[in-house]
Scaffold this motif. Structure first.
Motif: not given
Length: 434
Positions: A358-385
């Motif tokens: 996308s044309a916006v910045t994706v900021i990770h707040a509560g994620t983890r990566k497993q086998d190339g897949q991003w997963l939720t890993h917290g309450g606030r997961v991502l920010n779009l900025a």
């Protein structure tokens, strides 16, 4: 330059992206970091409240700059321990960090230096506190604050005497351990809340500061500012109806007395102060000090700052800051938080996230990566900025990008900045009822 960045959340990811955009080569190390931060540099498993442990790593690895993200390492004395090695730290000494670590210390500082704030009482005795509630002179709600750090959960606005008594008793019984066995009572303040970040460089011989644009956070989980409080569901800045004279008033009434007060009290401050402000009918009043960048306000500020962040923070850390206007993009920036299912009471983890370009910045707040897949890993997961010429355009850009990031149960507010936009479009100012 090798930089050690302390933290693991969205604030730290936003800082890291800006640091890596520096014109100078930056070798970034994050502690403890995250999978997202790991894509920008190494991660090391340091305990951020272990000042000796962090200092030992720094002694062995000699970073050129240490940047503290959250408040806990500062309160724990990490900056003192690392600075003693001759390594520059963007982060305050432990004594200065008590301005966030203790509500009672902060209120005494405000009162000592004539900084406008709510009337308050600090109580350590249960009988005294209950008598104060029964004779409360300021109307409801009563604001009760646990003195120490309580993970953002130590402030309650009690709407009735019964609720105030119950809250006070739970605090005194140790709901947050020793952090709530001292309680600060405050009168309620009514008006528009805003977040003001100031870079400060103060010691016995030097006092300089540089102010960042005022932002506005949105704490409630649901649109229309409904539902329980969160760590923040989105923010924007600058505030479109805040005039130059309003900004100058914030500086004269709140910022300058704070900087002078730090120096008069013999405190060394090399970092950022995040002032929580309520603009009341009588003008701006200080709600609280935070001794680190806000989250999600950092995600907004990094979109606006048009300077080399690494060089700027090093200037502060080395005591070389000169009071000046920072270079900023002539834009409005916005960030919208994408939160997990069940947040803020809990957070459903391990849910696969779909992230398309996308044309916006994706900021990770509560994620983890497993086998190339991003997963939720917290309450606030991502920010779009993103940033745009004005608030309406910035909001529209986020709405266009939102379908590109999805997962089942995702929570998002579509009204970030909308109230302020309508306020501005109606020709109203910060003086008008909010």
């Amino acid at each position: 330059m090798k930089i050690l960045l302390l933290g693991s959340g969205g604030r730290e990811h936003a800082l890291a992206l800006k640091l890596k955009a520096s014109p100078m080569p930056v070798e970034l190390v994050s502690a403890p970091g995250s999978d997202a931060l790991g894509e920008l540099g190494a991660c090391v498993p340091l305990d951020l409240e272990d000042a000796r442990g962090v200092a030992a790593w720094c002694a062995a690895n000699r970073p050129g700059l240490v940047i503290a993200g959250p408040e806990l390492p500062l309160v724990a004395g990490v900056a003192d321990a690392v600075r003693a090695l001759g390594i520059p730290v963007f982060g305050h000494d432990a004594e200065t960090a008590r301005l966030e670590g203790s509500k009672a210390v902060a209120k005494a500082f405000m009162e000592r230096h004539g900084i406008p704030c709510a009337a308050s009482w600090t109580v350590t005795d249960q009988t005294e506190g209950e008598a104060l509630i029964r004779a409360w002179p300021h109307g409801y709600p009563i604001v009760l604050k646990a003195d120490g750090l309580a993970a953002g959960k130590g402030v309650v606005l009690a709407e009735t005497e019964r609720e105030a008594l119950a809250t006070f008793r739970v605090f005194m019984a140790g709901q947050f351990g020793d952090a709530s066995r001292t309680v600060v009572f405050e009168e309620p303040l009514v008006g528009m809340e805003l977040s003001l970040h100031v870079l400060v460089d103060v010691d016995a011989d030097h006092a300089a500061f540089a102010t960042l644009p005022a932002c506005q956070d949105h704490k409630r989980i649901f649109e229309g500012d409904r539902g329980p409080n969160t760590g923040g569901m989105g923010a924007f800045g600058p505030i479109p109806f805040l005039r130059d004279e309003d900004v100058q008033r914030l500086r004269a009434v709140l910022v300058e007395p704070t900087v002078k007060g730090l120096q008069r009290d013999g405190l060394r401050a090399r970092g950022v102060l995040f002032l929580g402000v309520m603009w009341t009918a009588a003008g701006p009043k200080l709600l609280e000090y935070n001794v680190r960048f806000g989250d999600p306000e950092t995600q907004v500020l990094m979109q606006l700052l048009d300077e080399d962040l690494a060089a700027l923070l090093l200037e502060v850390a080395e005591g070389r800051l000169v009071s000046r206007d920072l270079k900023l993009k002539p834009h409005t920036a916005i960030t919208v938080v994408l939160a997990a299912e069940d947040y803020p009471e809990g957070a459903k983890k391990g849910v696969p996230i779909s992230i398309a370009p996308s044309a916006v910045t994706v900021i990770h707040a509560g994620t983890r990566k497993q086998d190339g897949q991003w997963l939720t890993h917290g309450g606030r997961v991502l920010n779009l900025a993103t940033s745009a010429p004005d608030l309406a355009a910035a909001r529209a850009a986020i709405e266009t990008a939102l379908p590109q990031v999805q997962w089942p149960g995702m929570q998002v507010r579509h009204d970030i900045g909308l109230k302020a936009l309508k306020h501005a479009e109606a020709g109203k100012t910060v003086q008008d009822p909010w």
